[in-house]
Design an enzyme around this catalytic site. Sequence first.
Site, mmCIF file in Angstrom:
data_model
loop_
_atom_site.group_PDB
_atom_site.id
_atom_site.type_symbol
_atom_site.label_atom_id
_atom_site.label_comp_id
_atom_site.label_asym_id
_atom_site.label_seq_id
_atom_site.Cartn_x
_atom_site.Cartn_y
_atom_site.Cartn_z
ATOM 1 C CG HIS A 91 3.508 -5.048 0.937
ATOM 2 N ND1 HIS A 91 3.910 -4.517 2.130
ATOM 3 C CD2 HIS A 91 3.335 -3.997 0.093
ATOM 4 C CE1 HIS A 91 3.983 -3.201 2.029
ATOM 5 N NE2 HIS A 91 3.632 -2.855 0.805
ATOM 6 N N GLY B 298 -3.171 -3.367 -4.733
ATOM 7 C CA GLY B 298 -4.153 -3.429 -3.654
ATOM 8 C C GLY B 298 -5.264 -2.404 -3.829
ATOM 9 C CG LEU C 109 7.915 -6.486 1.570
ATOM 10 C CD1 LEU C 109 8.424 -7.778 0.912
ATOM 11 C CD2 LEU C 109 7.070 -5.683 0.578
HETATM 12 P P1 AMP Z 1 3.232 0.185 -1.134
HETATM 13 O O1 AMP Z 1 4.433 -0.591 -0.719
HETATM 14 O O2 AMP Z 1 2.543 0.904 -0.028
HETATM 15 O O3 AMP Z 1 3.489 1.046 -2.349
HETATM 16 O O4 AMP Z 1 2.166 -0.896 -1.625
HETATM 17 C C1 AMP Z 1 2.466 -1.831 -2.623
HETATM 18 C C2 AMP Z 1 1.187 -2.526 -3.038
HETATM 19 O O5 AMP Z 1 0.622 -3.195 -1.921
HETATM 20 C C3 AMP Z 1 0.118 -1.550 -3.568
HETATM 21 O O6 AMP Z 1 -0.543 -2.142 -4.678
HETATM 22 C C4 AMP Z 1 -0.800 -1.410 -2.389
HETATM 23 O O7 AMP Z 1 -2.117 -1.067 -2.733
HETATM 24 C C5 AMP Z 1 -0.730 -2.792 -1.788
HETATM 25 N N1 AMP Z 1 -1.130 -2.780 -0.383
HETATM 26 C C6 AMP Z 1 -0.627 -1.990 0.598
HETATM 27 N N2 AMP Z 1 -1.286 -2.224 1.761
HETATM 28 C C7 AMP Z 1 -2.224 -3.159 1.499
HETATM 29 C C8 AMP Z 1 -3.223 -3.818 2.287
HETATM 30 N N3 AMP Z 1 -3.407 -3.547 3.575
HETATM 31 N N4 AMP Z 1 -4.022 -4.727 1.683
HETATM 32 C C9 AMP Z 1 -3.869 -4.999 0.355
HETATM 33 N N5 AMP Z 1 -2.940 -4.423 -0.426
HETATM 34 C C10 AMP Z 1 -2.129 -3.526 0.127
#
Ligand code: AMP
Length: 274
Positions: free
Chosen positions: A34, A144, A30
């Site tokens: 996140h 995101g 995280l």
């Molecule tokens: P992940 O752990 O990469 O699967 O991401 C989990 C959630 O966090 C997803 O909805 C992503 O789009 C969101 N997310 C990841 N990086 C970012 C960021 N830099 N800004 C906003 N949301 C993010």
Amino acid sequence: MQVVRTVEALRTARKELRGSVGFVPTMGALHKGHLSLIQRAKAENEHLIVSIFVNPTQFLQGEDLDAYPRKELADTTICLRAGVDILFMPSIDEMYERDELSIGAPAIRGYILEGEKRPGHFDGMLQIVMKLLNLSRATRAYFGKKDAQQLALVTQMVKNYFMDVEIVPCEIVRDERGLALSSRNSYLSEAGKTKALCLSKSLKEATRLIRQNELNVTTIKSSMHIVLQEAERVEYIAIVDQEFRPLSSIERGNTMILVAVWIEKTRLIDNLWL
Ligand code: AMP
């Protein structure tokens, strides 16, 4: 905070929650991106569920499933401090059986851009999101804009399957230099992180041109290409409307610019919503 690792334990814990429930699905490691989703979900709902699961079905052969960063202890502390009620961290066996029915991403929107470069990725992503939404029975789920196509496809799945949950799009969080936060940034060397700034720089270049009233997509893409020369390889620059249809001219309020490049051995994406 209850940390649960089985479907049964999650169901039991979920039954105790009365009122609105916010849900943030993640693959862990995280970061502040996140956390922004978690904080928003906390503010907008009476209860909060976060999941951490590195979902094997959305990784293609040869991708970074085994190398993907896993930081269970640090993640648990972050969730505890953020006021998460239930943290769900299941094993693969808990989430999948051998011969499952599958969900297919839509034939066009699921197989362009990310879907073209990573065929099958969105099938696996939708499969796990469907499972997690069913288990969390969330009022709202937070995604995101960083993963723009994922967000669009999850929104479409919820619509097509008449699922009773609101999908909430959240802004991209960047570091102080402009690099969009991503768990995969940890693969980069310091020099790689500096190179990776070309992604956000290329989007800034597009913004600059558009402000000067340059709306021609070919012209904007060529300028972006020059900025992206720092990358080892540019996979795509796409300028599309909100339905992911290619545009020839920028339509303010209905345009996304998406980029995917390789820096060192890491594939990075970024985007801009106009
Ligand atoms: P992940 O752990 O990469 O699967 O991401 C989990 C959630 O966090 C997803 O909805 C992503 O789009 C969101 N997310 C990841 N990086 C970012 C960021 N830099 N800004 C906003 N949301 C993010």
